[in-house]
Design a protein around this motif. Structure first.
Motif, PDB file in Angstrom:
ATOM      1  N   ILE A 155       5.439 -22.297  27.390  1.00 56.66           N
ATOM      2  CA  ILE A 155       6.200 -22.733  26.737  1.00 56.66           C
ATOM      3  C   ILE A 155       6.031 -24.154  26.227  1.00 56.66           C
ATOM      4  CG2 ILE A 155       8.674 -23.336  26.017  1.00 56.66           C
ATOM      5  CD1 ILE A 155       9.263 -20.885  27.782  1.00 56.66           C
ATOM      6  N   ALA A 156       5.864 -24.937  27.350  1.00 63.81           N
ATOM      7  CA  ALA A 156       5.558 -26.642  27.228  1.00 63.81           C
ATOM      8  C   ALA A 156       4.462 -26.895  26.345  1.00 63.81           C
ATOM      9  CB  ALA A 156       5.496 -27.286  28.606  1.00 63.81           C
ATOM     10  N   LEU A 157       3.370 -26.034  26.358  1.00 65.38           N
ATOM     11  CA  LEU A 157       1.990 -26.180  25.741  1.00 65.38           C
ATOM     12  C   LEU A 157       2.262 -25.725  24.347  1.00 65.38           C
ATOM     13  CD1 LEU A 157      -0.489 -24.836  28.305  1.00 65.38           C
ATOM     14  CD2 LEU A 157      -0.203 -27.159  27.554  1.00 65.38           C
ATOM     15  N   ALA A 158       3.174 -24.754  24.012  1.00 68.54           N
ATOM     16  CA  ALA A 158       3.476 -24.357  22.410  1.00 68.54           C
ATOM     17  C   ALA A 158       4.271 -25.470  21.867  1.00 68.54           C
ATOM     18  CB  ALA A 158       4.259 -23.031  22.663  1.00 68.54           C
ATOM     19  N   CYS A 159       5.234 -26.039  22.666  1.00 65.45           N
ATOM     20  CA  CYS A 159       5.844 -27.224  22.207  1.00 65.45           C
ATOM     21  C   CYS A 159       5.051 -28.362  21.653  1.00 65.45           C
ATOM     22  CB  CYS A 159       6.876 -27.780  23.131  1.00 65.45           C
ATOM     23  SG  CYS A 159       8.151 -26.829  23.658  1.00 65.45           S
ATOM     24  N   ILE A 160       3.917 -28.626  22.521  1.00 65.70           N
ATOM     25  CA  ILE A 160       3.031 -29.716  21.994  1.00 65.70           C
ATOM     26  C   ILE A 160       2.373 -29.375  20.744  1.00 65.70           C
ATOM     27  CG2 ILE A 160       0.868 -30.835  22.663  1.00 65.70           C
ATOM     28  CD1 ILE A 160       1.759 -30.539  25.562  1.00 65.70           C
ATOM     29  N   GLU A 161       2.082 -28.118  20.677  1.00 65.72           N
ATOM     30  CA  GLU A 161       1.319 -27.871  19.423  1.00 65.72           C
ATOM     31  C   GLU A 161       2.484 -27.595  18.148  1.00 65.72           C
ATOM     32  OE1 GLU A 161      -1.649 -27.115  18.705  1.00 65.72           O
ATOM     33  OE2 GLU A 161      -1.862 -27.880  20.242  1.00 65.72           O
ATOM     34  N   THR A 204       4.892 -36.072  28.187  1.00 66.76           N
ATOM     35  CA  THR A 204       5.683 -35.981  29.469  1.00 66.76           C
ATOM     36  C   THR A 204       6.909 -35.062  29.296  1.00 66.76           C
ATOM     37  OG1 THR A 204       4.443 -37.724  30.522  1.00 66.76           O
ATOM     38  CG2 THR A 204       6.699 -37.306  31.438  1.00 66.76           C
ATOM     39  N   ILE A 205       7.419 -35.450  28.250  1.00 69.26           N
ATOM     40  CA  ILE A 205       8.641 -34.688  27.998  1.00 69.26           C
ATOM     41  C   ILE A 205       8.741 -33.246  27.974  1.00 69.26           C
ATOM     42  CG2 ILE A 205       8.534 -34.765  25.353  1.00 69.26           C
ATOM     43  CD1 ILE A 205      11.636 -35.970  25.513  1.00 69.26           C
ATOM     44  N   PHE A 206       7.592 -32.655  27.539  1.00 66.75           N
ATOM     45  CA  PHE A 206       7.582 -31.252  27.639  1.00 66.75           C
ATOM     46  C   PHE A 206       7.008 -30.838  29.112  1.00 66.75           C
ATOM     47  CE2 PHE A 206       6.714 -32.144  23.122  1.00 66.75           C
ATOM     48  CZ  PHE A 206       8.138 -31.636  22.534  1.00 66.75           C
ATOM     49  N   LEU A 207       5.767 -31.362  29.441  1.00 71.37           N
ATOM     50  CA  LEU A 207       5.213 -31.225  30.682  1.00 71.37           C
ATOM     51  C   LEU A 207       5.762 -31.121  31.931  1.00 71.37           C
ATOM     52  CD1 LEU A 207       1.422 -32.248  29.556  1.00 71.37           C
ATOM     53  CD2 LEU A 207       2.335 -29.878  29.872  1.00 71.37           C
ATOM     54  N   GLU A 208       6.594 -32.267  31.971  1.00 76.63           N
ATOM     55  CA  GLU A 208       7.479 -32.762  33.174  1.00 76.63           C
ATOM     56  C   GLU A 208       8.714 -32.664  33.215  1.00 76.63           C
ATOM     57  OE1 GLU A 208       5.290 -36.066  35.462  1.00 76.63           O
ATOM     58  OE2 GLU A 208       3.702 -35.949  33.838  1.00 76.63           O
TER      59      GLU A 208
END
Length: 322
Positions: A303-309, A156-160
């Motif tokens: 960018i959010a999805l890259a953060c997760i990776e 959530t911290i990245f996606l929302e």
């Protein structure tokens, strides 16, 4: 947030009329409709989408359902305002954008900071060249309180949350493309929930193709109140946007210096929320493109999805772009 948007549409947005609300929770739509003085209340959004009197919808459902509702609304011929994130995968984002384009409807995403006077002025100064070439930039989001972490979905911290900051930094670096992301995240507010996947604190570094560096920072708990700020350092100067003040009153007394701070984003950014809905209504009438588009949502999501990776692999992640 859905109730807040509905209230704005009912009372504060020129040129818009709230006609109906929908909520799957038993009795919720009826209660809200009665409070706002409207007669139509639906327990299912599909029923609302088949209402011929409805021109547009504002989607504020759980984030992981956003894309399917955007697609359904577009296919029903309704203009769409969708809270961020518009989608949680790039494939979903592409399908939502394609559905809106095919239907010829307006698609606007709830990046409300673009409509805050300070952030809007900073972005305009960047785009006009007044601040020169951006070299360093940062964006901060600190929520006021982390009450119950149990229902918070992973990432959530990245996606929302940081999705707002990514959109902001993309506009603070107008004309440049992000090429690399490195994210650090941990559970520092509630470390007892880390094993359940909670990440409540994060710092993200972005590098752009012109060498510019940006940082985004988030925390789920700032004990002093909701805190949203941004800064752009460029070749011709510096821009600052955002504040933590709920009022303009500063108190000087025996206990020290104090200011009023807001506990909710809908208080701190109230005018921005109204302004984004006002633009949505205007774009429906005029056919103009809104400031915060589906493509903007996709760019921030990438960018959010890259953060997760990056967190998963503990290393910087290259962005492919599009």
């Amino acid at each position: 947030m859905g109730s807040f948007h509905a209230e704005n549409l009912a009372y504060r947005v020129p040129g818009a009329r709230l006609s109906a609300v929908a909520d799957p929770q038993p009795g919720a739509a009826e209660t809200l409709a009665q409070r706002l003085g409207i007669t139509k209340a639906y327990g299912d959004l599909h029923a609302l989408l088949h209402d011929p009197d409805i021109d547009a919808v504002a989607i504020a459902a759980p984030a992981r359902t956003h894309a399917e509702w955007v697609i359904a609304a577009a296919q029903a011929g309704k203009h769409v305002f969708c809270e961020k994130p518009m989608a949680v995968t790039l494939d979903e984002a592409d399908r939502a954008i394609a559905a809106a384009n095919q239907a010829g409807v307006v698609l606007q995403v709830g990046f409300n900071r673009r409509f805050d006077s300070g952030f809007a002025a900073a972005i305009a100064a960047v785009k006009s060249g007044e601040n020169g070439t951006t070299q360093l930039s940062r964006s901060i989001t600190r929520d006021p309180a982390l009450r119950d972490p149990a229902p918070i979905p992973q990432w959530t911290i990245f996606l929302e949350t940081l999705i707002h900051d990514f959109d902001t930094l993309l506009h603070f670096n107008h004309g440049a493309k992000p090429v690399e992301v490195y994210a650090l995240a941990d559970a520092l507010v509630r470390p007892d929930f880390k094993q359940q996947g909670l990440l409540d604190t994060s710092v993200v570094t972005l590098r752009f193709d012109n060498g510019a560096i940006a940082t985004a920072e988030a925390s789920f708990q700032a004990v002093y109140g909701y805190d949203v700020r941004g800064e752009v350092f460029g070749s011709k100067g510096m821009l600052q946007a955002g504040h933590i003040n709920a009022t303009h009153c500063v108190r000087y007394h025996q206990g020290g210096i104090a200011i009023d701070t807001s506990r909710l984003d809908s208080d701190l950014l109230r005018d921005a929320y109204v302004a984004e809905m006002t633009e949505f209504a205007h774009c429906i009438r005029s056919g103009e493109t809104p400031r915060a588009t589906g493509e903007d949502a996709r760019n921030a999501l990438e960018i959010a999805l890259a953060c997760i990776e990056s967190v998963r692999q503990n290393r910087p992640i290259a962005l492919g772009g599009r």
